[in-house]
Design a protein around this motif. Sequence first.
Motif, PDB file in Angstrom:
ATOM      1  N   ASP A   1       0.842  -1.206   0.000  1.00 29.03           N
ATOM      2  CA  ASP A   1       0.000   0.000   0.000  1.00 29.03           C
ATOM      3  C   ASP A   1       0.872   1.250   0.000  1.00 29.03           C
ATOM      4  O   ASP A   1       0.568   2.249  -0.664  1.00 29.03           O
ATOM      5  N   TRP A   2       1.962   1.198   0.763  1.00 26.10           N
ATOM      6  CA  TRP A   2       2.893   2.333   0.810  1.00 26.10           C
ATOM      7  C   TRP A   2       3.555   2.545  -0.547  1.00 26.10           C
ATOM      8  O   TRP A   2       3.716   3.686  -0.990  1.00 26.10           O
ATOM      9  N   LEU A   3       3.919   1.441  -1.214  1.00 31.17           N
ATOM     10  CA  LEU A   3       4.514   1.561  -2.553  1.00 31.17           C
ATOM     11  C   LEU A   3       3.527   2.191  -3.540  1.00 31.17           C
ATOM     12  O   LEU A   3       3.923   2.967  -4.407  1.00 31.17           O
ATOM     13  N   VAL A   4       2.243   1.850  -3.410  1.00 28.48           N
ATOM     14  CA  VAL A   4       1.216   2.472  -4.257  1.00 28.48           C
ATOM     15  C   VAL A   4       1.169   3.978  -3.984  1.00 28.48           C
ATOM     16  O   VAL A   4       1.141   4.803  -4.908  1.00 28.48           O
ATOM     17  N   ALA A   5       1.169   4.338  -2.692  1.00 26.86           N
ATOM     18  CA  ALA A   5       1.120   5.755  -2.325  1.00 26.86           C
ATOM     19  C   ALA A   5       2.352   6.511  -2.827  1.00 26.86           C
ATOM     20  O   ALA A   5       2.283   7.705  -3.146  1.00 26.86           O
ATOM     21  N   GLN A   6       3.494   5.791  -2.914  1.00 26.52           N
ATOM     22  CA  GLN A   6       4.725   6.412  -3.400  1.00 26.52           C
ATOM     23  C   GLN A   6       4.800   6.463  -4.929  1.00 26.52           C
ATOM     24  O   GLN A   6       5.717   7.044  -5.496  1.00 26.52           O
TER      25      GLN A   6
END
Length: 302
Positions: A88-93
């Motif tokens: 999810d963090w990679l998506v946000a990044q």
Amino acid sequence: MSSDAPLLNAVEGFLRYLKVERQLSPLTQINYQRQLTACIVLLEEMKLPDWRQLDAARVRSLAARSRRAGLKPASLALRLSALRSFLDWLVAQGVIKANPAKGVATPRAPRHLPKNIDVDDVNRLLEIDINDPLAVRDRAMLEIMYGAGLRLSELVGIDTGHLDLASGEVWVVGKGSKERRLPIGRTAVTWMEHWLALRELFAPEDDAVFLSKQGKRISTRNVQKRFAEWGVKQGISSHIHPHKLRHSFATHMLESSGDLRAVQELLGHANLSTTQIYTHLDFQHLASVYDAAHPRAKRGKS
């Protein structure tokens, strides 16, 4: 970190985010690091070059390999949860477009009902001789933990400024750095007052309420050891540990009040489903009483 370790580099960035921005507890950070490191090992075995190439099939393969390695359902669920949060963090990044772990089912762990101590045993446990200052400290810890349903980390984290004994309240920081004010009851207030009158004997090094013999904030391991010793000394048949007192608080509160939402707030549970396990525990008790007492429940006595 070198640039030839793209999987690990991204995880290091996520762990910095958890520490600096989310300000999660050190233990939570370690758990994330452990699970994501295990994921990297498995994904490297599958020759995954970059997180952008991860798909649902590889996530399912990762889960299958973890199961074959002996990982139990609860531990596997924890691993997949850590992976989902990271992705999810990679998506946000903007590193990946979608989270490939979202559609992978988490294994259902068997429901383990909390163990609790009955009220009579709690009363016997708390009848501690007060001749020794450390015994007063231990009784104060037991009283406030059972009186407010605290987590162990919340107990050892209490500072002198977190107490309002005049109103019978304590302020604690729970999971996810969430703060809450809790009533602690008259008996706990009395024992906190007894302990605070003796606390200066230990030459405190900081504002920690509960101290070791050296005057430092008491460690979680020390609390666990002392509670277990008191259980043996007081003749309690089951092993006494901090979380059992929290479970007992929740069970006894729910049995007396029936107010699930209030118990959820007191325990600091983010989701009501976490608190609902105590309704199953209470039903189990009621079912046993029914089976023993109701004329139509008795079987095999024709």
